[in-house]
Motif scaffolding. Structure first.
Motif, PDB file in Angstrom:
ATOM      1  N   PHE B 224      74.691  45.923  49.492  1.00  0.00           N
ATOM      2  CA  PHE B 224      75.148  45.141  48.338  1.00  0.00           C
ATOM      3  C   PHE B 224      74.018  44.269  47.805  1.00  0.00           C
ATOM      4  N   ALA B 225      73.286  43.625  48.704  1.00  0.00           N
ATOM      5  CA  ALA B 225      72.199  42.747  48.262  1.00  0.00           C
ATOM      6  C   ALA B 225      71.149  43.538  47.492  1.00  0.00           C
ATOM      7  N   ARG B 226      70.904  44.764  47.936  1.00  0.00           N
ATOM      8  CA  ARG B 226      69.897  45.578  47.220  1.00  0.00           C
ATOM      9  C   ARG B 226      70.445  46.073  45.895  1.00  0.00           C
ATOM     10  N   SER B 227      71.743  46.355  45.879  1.00  0.00           N
ATOM     11  CA  SER B 227      72.360  46.740  44.617  1.00  0.00           C
ATOM     12  C   SER B 227      72.250  45.583  43.622  1.00  0.00           C
ATOM     13  N   LEU B 228      72.440  44.367  44.140  1.00  0.00           N
ATOM     14  CA  LEU B 228      72.346  43.179  43.292  1.00  0.00           C
ATOM     15  C   LEU B 228      70.902  42.978  42.826  1.00  0.00           C
ATOM     16  N   ALA B 229      69.947  43.167  43.734  1.00  0.00           N
ATOM     17  CA  ALA B 229      68.535  42.993  43.379  1.00  0.00           C
ATOM     18  C   ALA B 229      68.126  44.003  42.305  1.00  0.00           C
ATOM     19  N   ASP B 230      68.755  45.153  42.343  1.00  0.00           N
ATOM     20  CA  ASP B 230      68.466  46.194  41.372  1.00  0.00           C
ATOM     21  C   ASP B 230      68.936  45.770  39.959  1.00  0.00           C
ATOM     22  N   LEU B 231      70.025  45.008  39.906  1.00  0.00           N
ATOM     23  CA  LEU B 231      70.581  44.593  38.616  1.00  0.00           C
ATOM     24  C   LEU B 231      70.081  43.214  38.185  1.00  0.00           C
ATOM     25  N   ALA B 232      69.895  42.330  39.145  1.00  0.00           N
ATOM     26  CA  ALA B 232      69.521  40.948  38.853  1.00  0.00           C
ATOM     27  C   ALA B 232      68.534  40.503  39.922  1.00  0.00           C
ATOM     28  N   PRO B 233      67.242  40.762  39.692  1.00  0.00           N
ATOM     29  CA  PRO B 233      66.259  40.594  40.778  1.00  0.00           C
ATOM     30  C   PRO B 233      66.266  39.213  41.424  1.00  0.00           C
ATOM     31  N   GLU B 234      66.325  38.140  40.631  1.00  0.00           N
ATOM     32  CA  GLU B 234      66.278  36.800  41.239  1.00  0.00           C
ATOM     33  C   GLU B 234      67.493  36.556  42.123  1.00  0.00           C
ATOM     34  N   LEU B 235      68.639  36.993  41.613  1.00  0.00           N
ATOM     35  CA  LEU B 235      69.873  36.810  42.372  1.00  0.00           C
ATOM     36  C   LEU B 235      69.825  37.638  43.662  1.00  0.00           C
ATOM     37  N   GLY B 236      69.300  38.850  43.533  1.00  0.00           N
ATOM     38  CA  GLY B 236      69.186  39.714  44.712  1.00  0.00           C
ATOM     39  C   GLY B 236      68.261  39.124  45.749  1.00  0.00           C
ATOM     40  N   ARG B 237      67.232  38.409  45.287  1.00  0.00           N
ATOM     41  CA  ARG B 237      66.295  37.793  46.246  1.00  0.00           C
ATOM     42  C   ARG B 237      66.871  36.520  46.863  1.00  0.00           C
ATOM     43  N   SER B 238      68.012  36.061  46.345  1.00  0.00           N
ATOM     44  CA  SER B 238      68.586  34.852  46.951  1.00  0.00           C
ATOM     45  C   SER B 238      69.558  35.173  48.087  1.00  0.00           C
ATOM     46  N   VAL B 239      69.554  36.439  48.505  1.00  0.00           N
ATOM     47  CA  VAL B 239      70.361  36.837  49.666  1.00  0.00           C
ATOM     48  C   VAL B 239      69.465  37.584  50.650  1.00  0.00           C
ATOM     49  N   ALA B 240      69.498  37.194  51.906  1.00  0.00           N
ATOM     50  CA  ALA B 240      68.806  37.957  52.948  1.00  0.00           C
ATOM     51  C   ALA B 240      69.853  38.422  53.951  1.00  0.00           C
ATOM     52  N   VAL B 241      69.771  39.685  54.335  1.00  0.00           N
ATOM     53  CA  VAL B 241      70.728  40.224  55.300  1.00  0.00           C
ATOM     54  C   VAL B 241      69.965  40.964  56.386  1.00  0.00           C
ATOM     55  N   CYS B 242      70.171  40.585  57.609  1.00  0.00           N
ATOM     56  CA  CYS B 242      69.540  41.318  58.714  1.00  0.00           C
ATOM     57  C   CYS B 242      70.205  40.909  60.024  1.00  0.00           C
ATOM     58  N   TRP B 243      70.543  41.903  60.822  1.00  0.00           N
ATOM     59  CA  TRP B 243      71.103  41.595  62.150  1.00  0.00           C
ATOM     60  C   TRP B 243      69.986  41.151  63.075  1.00  0.00           C
ATOM     61  N   TRP B 244      70.269  40.211  63.961  1.00  0.00           N
ATOM     62  CA  TRP B 244      69.353  39.910  65.055  1.00  0.00           C
ATOM     63  C   TRP B 244      70.179  39.678  66.309  1.00  0.00           C
ATOM     64  N   PRO B 245      69.565  39.811  67.484  1.00  0.00           N
ATOM     65  CA  PRO B 245      70.370  39.774  68.716  1.00  0.00           C
ATOM     66  C   PRO B 245      70.933  38.383  69.010  1.00  0.00           C
ATOM     67  N   SER B 246      72.037  38.353  69.735  1.00  0.00           N
ATOM     68  CA  SER B 246      72.676  37.078  70.106  1.00  0.00           C
ATOM     69  C   SER B 246      71.700  36.169  70.836  1.00  0.00           C
ATOM     70  N   GLU B 247      70.850  36.806  71.656  1.00  0.00           N
ATOM     71  CA  GLU B 247      69.946  35.981  72.456  1.00  0.00           C
ATOM     72  C   GLU B 247      68.637  35.653  71.726  1.00  0.00           C
ATOM     73  N   GLY B 248      68.551  36.010  70.441  1.00  0.00           N
ATOM     74  CA  GLY B 248      67.319  35.748  69.679  1.00  0.00           C
ATOM     75  C   GLY B 248      67.202  34.279  69.304  1.00  0.00           C
ATOM     76  N   GLU B 249      66.973  33.457  70.317  1.00  0.00           N
ATOM     77  CA  GLU B 249      67.044  32.001  70.163  1.00  0.00           C
ATOM     78  C   GLU B 249      66.166  31.447  69.024  1.00  0.00           C
ATOM     79  N   PRO B 250      64.880  31.840  68.946  1.00  0.00           N
ATOM     80  CA  PRO B 250      64.056  31.255  67.879  1.00  0.00           C
ATOM     81  C   PRO B 250      64.605  31.569  66.487  1.00  0.00           C
TER      82      PRO B 250
END
Lengths: 394, 498
Positions: B224-250
């Motif tokens: 969805f975020a990439r679909s948004l970036a495709d239509l509205a680049p600034e808006l698309g860049r205002s969302v970051a999505v990425c999984w990271w592990p539960s234990e990824g403390e930093p």
């Protein structure tokens, strides 16, 4: 009717006791004998346990239709939490009733396994214990005096946990194989950590040290019986004092239960600590696998070619099944473990567990309990919440 | 709905993993160089994390440490600020709606990617994946989103600038609302598409978003975020999505320190773990697990109610917090209702494609059903065919809302009346998300019981799975908890700015 069923059970149990006693480790498995006895068990259990008969009827699995022991309908372990499963359907006829710890499900969720003939349990547990655990077992047919060794048990005596099949087993092997220097240094149920309950402070480490030193002075090997958690606690206790307590040469340690409830405690950590603090190499540590719902056990060495693969007596067969179809998975592939235990003649012999594992050449690699269904979205698991809110079981 | 940019669609990619599109969208971060081989590239210190969805699909995402998280957070904040200058709320709604609804359009390459993604992540067949997207997209239309803002704020203009507020002691006032510049959103492995709805809520309040999707369904929010970036680049860049592990403390610490608010969808343990990583004065908005319950009133038509209930149960593979898992009936209706529901579920399953059971689900179902088949006195017994695991009806036993989330499992209990329903709802006070009713006799009393026990929604059976877009999720507003308000006490009678 009940009397007839019980008479049939007595006759079968006598045959099984004699077969168990005649087992010679290493002899080829007799498929025909196993099949005949398994089907005899099924006929008895089908006729003698009403709830099981109805369960089998709904699946079309009757003594007339089942010709292969593999087709006997398996009973999920959860059924042991519903009704007493015993031939004759008379709970009063049981000599002893074992209960699961139920620690992960609340006290009211404890399963029960009524045992019609504790002698059959004893007959099924002694020969494999002698073969897999005792050092230097003697030849066949030895009398009871030949195999006595010093046993140190970190499990509470059976009178303090009378419904624990593990304590019952420890008591039986101490009586059968223990020499005068044998002792238990645990007191109270709290010391029983087979299924993750807190071992608490009911283990007397001073008494354990005295027993070890006695054995060393006598230059006699010691066989230690303990839950895995108790072993970990012992080695941690020694490490905290910067101490080492070398077990006499030729000693063995039988641990059971695994590191349930102790995050980050791996098998190799336990073995390393045992070697460092108790001077026992991994080849002398034997992992026992038993369940309240089964009267036979399996054992795995902790080092060498069979390390981690559980072996059992020929009257306990285990298959890995596809949980969706209940078809047997190919040899060596992971499935749901289903045990067929002839020692369960008085209850139900075929038990479908929640445990994942592999089976190869009749040996079993136990991979732990099925993780459970993955969290299903924001859907609530109500049991924990209800328990937390009112402390009540179902 | 397919604009010019739809023709291109999401870029096809090769990952060496099981997902058809990449499950991350990380403005401000260069994607690490491709690993040489599919395996063995995700150890400690690797720029990649490798994981597996609950459906067994392996995937790979760039590893986020504290520093990388900080770069992403800065990029998102900056883009969000630029997007606020560039677009007003109406323009945001327009772009967000187009970007989201095309995920449910089978004629758009975005829609085809979304469907393929869900199938790969969850192991679902095409039909439920497509149906889920279609139903979800009903809540993503511009009209629905506009209505939601209006319903919650009254004046949508308050998100673009100051608007008049009631005067106090004769002094004129203005008021304005905005989400924090950076919102951290931790999503749960729930109904696919809900993650997109969560991101949309953050965008409506004009926040930049750091989204940690569920490992079970890591990809749709990123798509969805990439679909948004495709239509509205600034808006698309205002969302970051990425999984990271539960234990990824930093990564957790870095994200939590920078966020103005933290939204967590998940169980008590997950909320506790995350709360421990969030600075004490940062607000955390938890959306905990819930369940659905159905009630048949004495005058209900049993067969019709059972058919509708089957639809509620089967929607989204019964994964939703609104999915009914327990049916309460008058005692005399319990057995007929259980039989009717058994029949209705069997019909539904035979007429619709369902996701295959996972081995763990099957193992759990075997135990649940085995126990019920051996039921003792006063315990729930199995109504369904023992040979069929795809649906399960249990009836009887001590009435309780005790239940486990397994595919298409319903417990039917007979109760003495609404008083007993109220008592049962109280045992899970505040945790019942939907109470689906059939019949009218005693409905008012039921509604009162629902209100005092914190049920967030009372709806006719058959509509439990499809809450309206402005429904107060978990019994509270959707946007208001994300907002901060600024009150401006004016020197004299000035009106709206700008």
């Amino acid at each position: 009717m009940t009397t007839d069923h019980l008479a049939a059970f007595r006759s079968l149990a006598a045959d099984l006791r004699s077969a168990f006693a005649q087992w010679r480790p290493g002899e080829p498995r007799d498929e025909g004998r196993f099949r005949d006895r398994a089907l005899r068990c099924f006929r008895l259990q089908y006729r003698g346990i009403g709830a099981y008969r109805r369960y089998c009827d709904r699946r079309g699995g009757t003594p007339e239709s089942v010709g292969d022991w593999r087709d006997v309908p398996p009973v999920p372990t959860a059924a042991f939490r519903s009704v007493p499963l015993l031939v004759g359907d008379d709970p009063g006829a049981a000599e002893v009733e074992f209960r699961t710890s139920g620690t992960s499900r609340g006290a009211s969720e404890r399963g029960r396994h009524p045992v019609l003939d504790s002698g059959l349990y004893r007959a099924s547990l002694e020969p494999p214990f002698r073969h897999f655990v005792l050092p230097d077992p003697g030849g066949p047919g030895d009398g009871p005096e030949e195999h006595r060794v010093r046993i140190l048990s970190l499990l509470p005596p059976v009178e303090e946990a009378p419904d624990s099949s593990l304590c019952w087993m420890a008591d039986a092997v101490m009586e059968r194989f223990g020499s005068d220097g044998s002792a238990t240094v645990a007191r109270g149920r709290a010391a029983l950590a087979r299924a993750g309950s807190d071992p608490g402070g009911a283990l007397d480490w001073e008494a354990a040290r005295a027993r070890v030193e006695e054995a060393r002075r006598a230059s006699e090997p010691l066989v230690v019986l303990a839950t895995t958690l108790a072993v970990a606690e012992w080695t941690e206790h020694l490490a905290a004092g910067g101490r080492r307590l070398e077990l006499p040469s030729g000693s063995r340690l039988m641990d059971t239960g695994g590191a349930k409830g102790r995050e980050g405690l791996g098998r190799s950590d336990v073995l390393e600590a045992v070697e460092e603090r108790l001077g026992l190499p991994p080849r002398s540590v034997i992992n026992e696998f038993g369940m309240t719902e089964l009267l036979s056990q399996r054992y795995a060495p902790s080092a060498g070619p069979g390390a981690g693969w559980l072996e059992g007596p020929p009257w306990l067969r285990t298959r890995a099944l596809d949980p969706v179809t209940l078809e047997e998975v190919p040899e060596g592939e992971v499935g749901l473990l289903c045990h067929h235990d002839l020692a369960n003649a008085g209850s139900v012999s075929v038990v479908l567990t929640e445990d994942r594992g592999r089976v190869r050449d009749g040996r079993v690699q136990h991979l732990g309990r099925s993780a459970g269904s993955p969290p299903r979205g924001c859907s609530l698991a109500t049991a924990e919440l209800l328990d937390a809110r009112d402390g009540a079981g179902e | 709905m397919t604009g010019a940019s739809d023709a291109s669609g999401p870029h096809p990619e090769t990952h060496g993993d099981d997902l058809p599109v990449r499950p991350w969208h990380l403005p401000g971060l260069e994607t690490p160089s491709e690993p040489e081989a599919a395996g063995g590239d995700a150890g400690r210190g690797s720029p990649w994390h490798r994981a597996e969805t609950a459906g067994g699909a392996s995937f790979r995402v760039p590893a986020l440490d504290g520093e990388r998280m900080a770069s992403v957070a800065a990029a998102v904040r900056n883009a969000s600020r630029a997007a606020r200058r560039e677009r007003d709320l109406d323009a945001v709604i327009e772009a967000v709606s187009r970007a989201a609804t095309r995920l449910a359009d089978p004629d758009s390459p975005w829609g085809r990617s979304a469907e393929a993604l869900l199938r790969a992540e969850l192991g679902w067949p095409a039909a439920p994946a497509r149906e889920t997207l279609r139903r979800m997209a009903d809540g993503w239309t511009a009209g629905t989103l506009g209505d939601l803002v209006e319903a919650e704020l009254g004046d949508p203009g308050l998100l673009d600038g100051y608007g008049p507020a009631p005067a106090r002691d004769g002094s004129p006032r203005m008021r304005r609302a905005a989400g924090p510049p950076l919102l951290l959103q931790v999503q749960a492995g729930n109904v696919p598409g809900v993650g997109v709805t969560g991101v949309i809520r953050g965008l409506l309040v004009r926040s930049g978003l750091l989204v940690r999707p569920s490992r079970s369904e890591p990809g749709l929010a990123a798509l969805f975020a990439r679909s948004l970036a495709d239509l509205a680049p600034e808006l698309g860049r205002s969302v970051a999505v990425c999984w990271w592990p539960s234990e990824g403390e930093p990564a957790w610490r870095s994200a939590a320190r920078r966020a103005g608010k933290v939204v967590v969808y998940g169980g008590d343990d997950a909320v506790r773990r995350i709360r421990a990583r969030v600075p004490g004065d940062t607000e955390l908005v938890p959306y905990g697990p819930r369940l659905g319950v159905a009630v048949m009133l004495p005058d209900a038509s049993v067969r019709r109610a059972a058919r509708r209930l089957a639809e509620d149960v089967c929607a989204y593979e019964q994964r939703g917090c609104v999915s009914p898992r327990v049916l309460l009936t008058p005692r005399t209706l319990r057995d007929p209702a259980a039989r009717a529901l058994e029949k209705a579920l069997s019909t539904w399953v035979k007429e619709n494609e369902t996701a295959p059971l996972s081995p763990d689900e099957a193992a759990d179902l075997r135990q649940l059903r085995g126990r019920a088949e051996f039921a003792g006195e006063g315990e729930a017994r199995l109504v369904s065919d023992p040979g069929e695991l795809r649906w399960t009806v249990l009836a009887g036993g001590e009435p309780s809302l005790r239940s486990r989330a397994l595919p298409r499992v319903v417990r039917v209990h007979g109760v003495a009346g609404i008083g007993e329903v109220r008592r049962l709802l109280a045992t899970l006070e505040g945790r019942v998300q939907a109470l689906a009713y059939a019949g009218r006799e005693g409905l008012r009393e039921l509604a009162d019981a629902a209100a005092v026990t914190g049920v967030s929604r009372l709806c006719p059976v058959g509509s439990a799975a499809w809450p309206p877009a402005d429904w107060r999720h978990d019994g509270r507003h959707q946007l208001l908890p994300l907002l901060r308000w600024t009150d401006w006490e004016l020197p004299g009678g000035e009106g709206r700015d700008g």
